[in-house]
Design a protein around this motif. Structure first.
Motif, PDB file in Angstrom:
ATOM      1  N   ARG A  21       1.782  -6.288  -1.273  1.00  0.00           N
ATOM      2  CA  ARG A  21       1.062  -7.885  -0.903  1.00  0.00           C
ATOM      3  C   ARG A  21       1.595  -8.095   0.216  1.00  0.00           C
ATOM      4  N   THR A  65      11.776  -8.819  -6.343  1.00  0.00           N
ATOM      5  CA  THR A  65      10.468  -8.932  -7.162  1.00  0.00           C
ATOM      6  C   THR A  65      10.586  -9.547  -8.319  1.00  0.00           C
ATOM      7  N   SER A  99       5.693  -7.497  -0.166  1.00  0.00           N
ATOM      8  CA  SER A  99       6.455  -7.191  -1.204  1.00  0.00           C
ATOM      9  C   SER A  99       5.646  -6.485  -2.240  1.00  0.00           C
ATOM     10  N   THR A 109       0.665 -17.298  -3.918  1.00  0.00           N
ATOM     11  CA  THR A 109       2.105 -18.108  -4.650  1.00  0.00           C
ATOM     12  C   THR A 109       1.540 -19.548  -5.101  1.00  0.00           C
ATOM     13  N   TRP A 125      -0.872 -12.235  -1.059  1.00  0.00           N
ATOM     14  CA  TRP A 125       0.106 -12.855  -1.879  1.00  0.00           C
ATOM     15  C   TRP A 125      -0.153 -14.100  -2.183  1.00  0.00           C
ATOM     16  N   ARG A 139       1.769 -11.823   3.076  1.00  0.00           N
ATOM     17  CA  ARG A 139       1.571 -13.104   3.293  1.00  0.00           C
ATOM     18  C   ARG A 139       2.114 -13.359   4.884  1.00  0.00           C
ATOM     19  N   ASN A 155       3.626  -6.700  -6.077  1.00  0.00           N
ATOM     20  CA  ASN A 155       3.120  -7.251  -7.043  1.00  0.00           C
ATOM     21  C   ASN A 155       3.906  -6.599  -8.476  1.00  0.00           C
TER      22      ASN A 155
END
Length: 103
Positions: free
Chosen positions: A65, A11, A57, A94, A92, A67, A59
């Motif tokens: 989150r 993370t 993953s 980015t 997610w 993706r 946050n």
């Protein structure tokens, strides 16, 4: 269609060691459940050689989150987004261009 959900254990923040272990176990369980239960119907869609790869993953606020990281039809990506949204997962975002997608 093959569905793969990967738990990204690294993370942007470093939790306390004991908390990190619990978070990683929870994330791996969530990845398994998302792949085998919630996204199971995707396996019967599309061509056999098509893949859907989803990363999950945490946050910094300890929310899960997600993706989709490969090229899939918009309908498939929207279905994943709806299912994950219903589970309370966040999209997610980015700052970098996703190298796996054809963007």
């Amino acid at each position: 269609m093959t569905v793969t959900v990967l738990a990204i254990l690294e993370t942007d923040f470093v939790p306390d060691k004991a908390l990190g272990r619990v978070m990683n176990e929870r994330l791996q369980k969530a990845a398994f459940e998302l792949q085998e239960v919630h996204l199971a119907e995707l396996k019967s869609m599309g061509e056999r050689n098509e893949d859907v790869v989803v990363y999950i993953s945490y946050n910094p606020k300890y929310k899960i989150r997600f993706r989709v990281v490969n090229d899939v039809p918009a309908a498939t990506e929207n279905m994943v987004a709806e299912i994950c949204g219903n589970l309370g997962y966040l999209f997610w975002k980015t700052a970098t261009l996703n190298v796996f997608k054809g963007n």
